[in-house]
Design an enzyme around this catalytic site. Structure first.
Site, PDB file in Angstrom:
ATOM      1  N   GLN A  46       0.734  -1.307  -0.057  1.00  0.00           N
ATOM      2  CA  GLN A  46      -0.037   0.114  -0.175  1.00  0.00           C
ATOM      3  C   GLN A  46       0.875   1.176   0.149  1.00  0.00           C
ATOM      4  O   GLN A  46       1.684   1.458   1.000  1.00  0.00           O
ATOM      5  CB  GLN A  46      -0.813   0.054   1.375  1.00  0.00           C
ATOM      6  N   ARG A  48       0.222   4.156   0.526  1.00  0.00           N
ATOM      7  CA  ARG A  48      -0.391   5.297   1.896  1.00  0.00           C
ATOM      8  C   ARG A  48       0.021   4.584   2.944  1.00  0.00           C
ATOM      9  O   ARG A  48      -0.448   3.486   3.403  1.00  0.00           O
ATOM     10  CB  ARG A  48      -1.898   5.757   1.478  1.00  0.00           C
ATOM     11  N   SER A  62     -19.631   8.415  10.822  1.00  0.00           N
ATOM     12  CA  SER A  62     -20.693   8.289   9.390  1.00  0.00           C
ATOM     13  C   SER A  62     -21.078   6.706   9.225  1.00  0.00           C
ATOM     14  O   SER A  62     -22.176   6.481   8.983  1.00  0.00           O
ATOM     15  CB  SER A  62     -19.983   8.851   8.319  1.00  0.00           C
ATOM     16  N   GLY A  67     -23.516   3.209   7.306  1.00  0.00           N
ATOM     17  CA  GLY A  67     -22.914   1.934   6.612  1.00  0.00           C
ATOM     18  C   GLY A  67     -21.852   2.439   5.678  1.00  0.00           C
ATOM     19  O   GLY A  67     -21.610   3.628   5.459  1.00  0.00           O
ATOM     20  N   GLU A  88      -8.416   0.998   2.054  1.00  0.00           N
ATOM     21  CA  GLU A  88      -7.722   0.807   3.245  1.00  0.00           C
ATOM     22  C   GLU A  88      -8.360   1.856   4.277  1.00  0.00           C
ATOM     23  O   GLU A  88      -8.783   1.227   5.561  1.00  0.00           O
ATOM     24  CB  GLU A  88      -6.328   0.915   3.446  1.00  0.00           C
ATOM     25  N   ARG A  90     -11.553   3.081   4.449  1.00  0.00           N
ATOM     26  CA  ARG A  90     -12.746   2.592   4.628  1.00  0.00           C
ATOM     27  C   ARG A  90     -12.855   1.364   5.558  1.00  0.00           C
ATOM     28  O   ARG A  90     -13.546   1.283   6.526  1.00  0.00           O
ATOM     29  CB  ARG A  90     -13.430   2.496   3.327  1.00  0.00           C
ATOM     30  N   GLU A 121      -4.785   3.641  -7.676  1.00  0.00           N
ATOM     31  CA  GLU A 121      -5.989   3.943  -6.662  1.00  0.00           C
ATOM     32  C   GLU A 121      -5.341   5.281  -5.848  1.00  0.00           C
ATOM     33  O   GLU A 121      -6.139   6.288  -5.436  1.00  0.00           O
ATOM     34  CB  GLU A 121      -6.362   2.717  -5.874  1.00  0.00           C
TER      35      GLU A 121
END
Length: 290
Positions: A46, A48, A62, A67, A88, A90, A121
């Site tokens: 990843q 990030r 939230s 959901g 990741e 989320r 992404e």
């Protein structure tokens, strides 16, 4: 300086759609499933590595109410577990919210494609600063063996834009840090990158100290004696010189600089752009003397 979202063209959905058109049928299936969070492992490559904890808590709150609105994307492993391709943030927020499962698109991808998709992404994120985008673009080129032309195709942006981002990585570390911490914008960094290498650090200091706009920075760089101006501006002056500049800057919005001569004298320089600025100077003096 306000942070502005950085978009690089097509999102992952558009890129995946392109794959569905071009790829063989056995690789084109992308199903949506509800998957146990315990079965999903983060992508070890990843790009990030930093996630803002406050922002994660807000997203978790939230998610508790609404959901997970946008599914994550995963790759199914041979042992039945899953590797995360995108989402990741989320996934972490869903874990913080106490969820046991999360909606996910399940895609087939080899390790090389998985890594490339994760990098693309990352580039498409809206909360990246210019330097993070530049680093991810360089990684795509290096680790996925892509040319600038091929990279341009992947992210749906002009080759010249790609080149501008990559130029940031050749700037002094201090300038890169200023971009990363958002003290200066991509526009400032681009202007500084066009200056001579020995003048770039001085330009950064001047931009920060004077609060120069991108346009003012570009104009300074274009001056034939830009390096000399910056070097002179970086001289150590007595404290009284600084107080004088502060007083003058209350009268003039233009740049004020003090240039010392070799024999002890010097000049006070007030920049102006047009003849209208001279009229504005006179108006200010007349108002103060009336």
């Amino acid at each position: 300086m306000n942070k502005k979202p950085i978009g690089l063209g097509r999102g992952l959905d558009a890129i995946f759609e392109l794959e569905r058109v071009n790829a063989p049928t056995k690789h084109s299936v992308s199903t949506m499933e509800e998957i146990a969070l315990a079965q999903i492992s983060p992508n070890p490559k990843q790009p990030r590595t930093h996630f803002d904890e406050d922002a994660l808590e807000e997203l978790a709150d939230s998610i508790k109410v609404l959901g997970v609105i946008q599914p994550v994307t995963v790759k199914r492993e041979a042992d039945g577990r899953y590797i995360l391709i995108s989402g990741e943030r989320r996934m972490r927020a869903a874990q913080m919210a106490g969820l046991e499962t999360i909606p996910a698109y399940v895609r087939e991808a080899d390790d090389q494609r998985l890594h490339e998709m994760a990098l693309v992404e990352n580039i498409q994120r809206q909360d990246l600063n210019a330097l993070e985008v530049a680093i991810s673009l360089q990684r795509l080129m290096d680790e996925c063996a892509l040319t600038q032309d091929a990279l341009s195709e992947r992210v749906g942006k002009k080759r010249s834009t790609i080149a501008n981002y990559l130029r940031l990585l050749r700037l002094p570390h201090e300038v890169q840090a200023a971009v990363r911490e958002e003290y200066i914008t991509m526009g400032h960094a681009k202007a500084i990158a066009s200056a001579a290498e020995d003048a770039q650090l001085g330009l950064l200091k001047k931009v920060l100290r004077k609060g120069l706009s991108v346009r003012q920075t570009e104009e300074l760089v274009r001056k034939p004696d830009a390096a000399t101006i910056v070097a002179t501006d970086e001289e150590e002056f007595p404290e009284s010189y600084g107080r004088l500049v502060e007083h003058l800057e209350r009268l003039f919005s233009q740049n004020i600089s003090i240039k010392k001569g070799k024999k002890g004298g010097g000049k006070i320089v007030i920049d102006f752009d047009t003849d209208a600025d001279i009229e504005a100077f006179l108006t200010k003096f007349e108002c103060r003397n009336s």
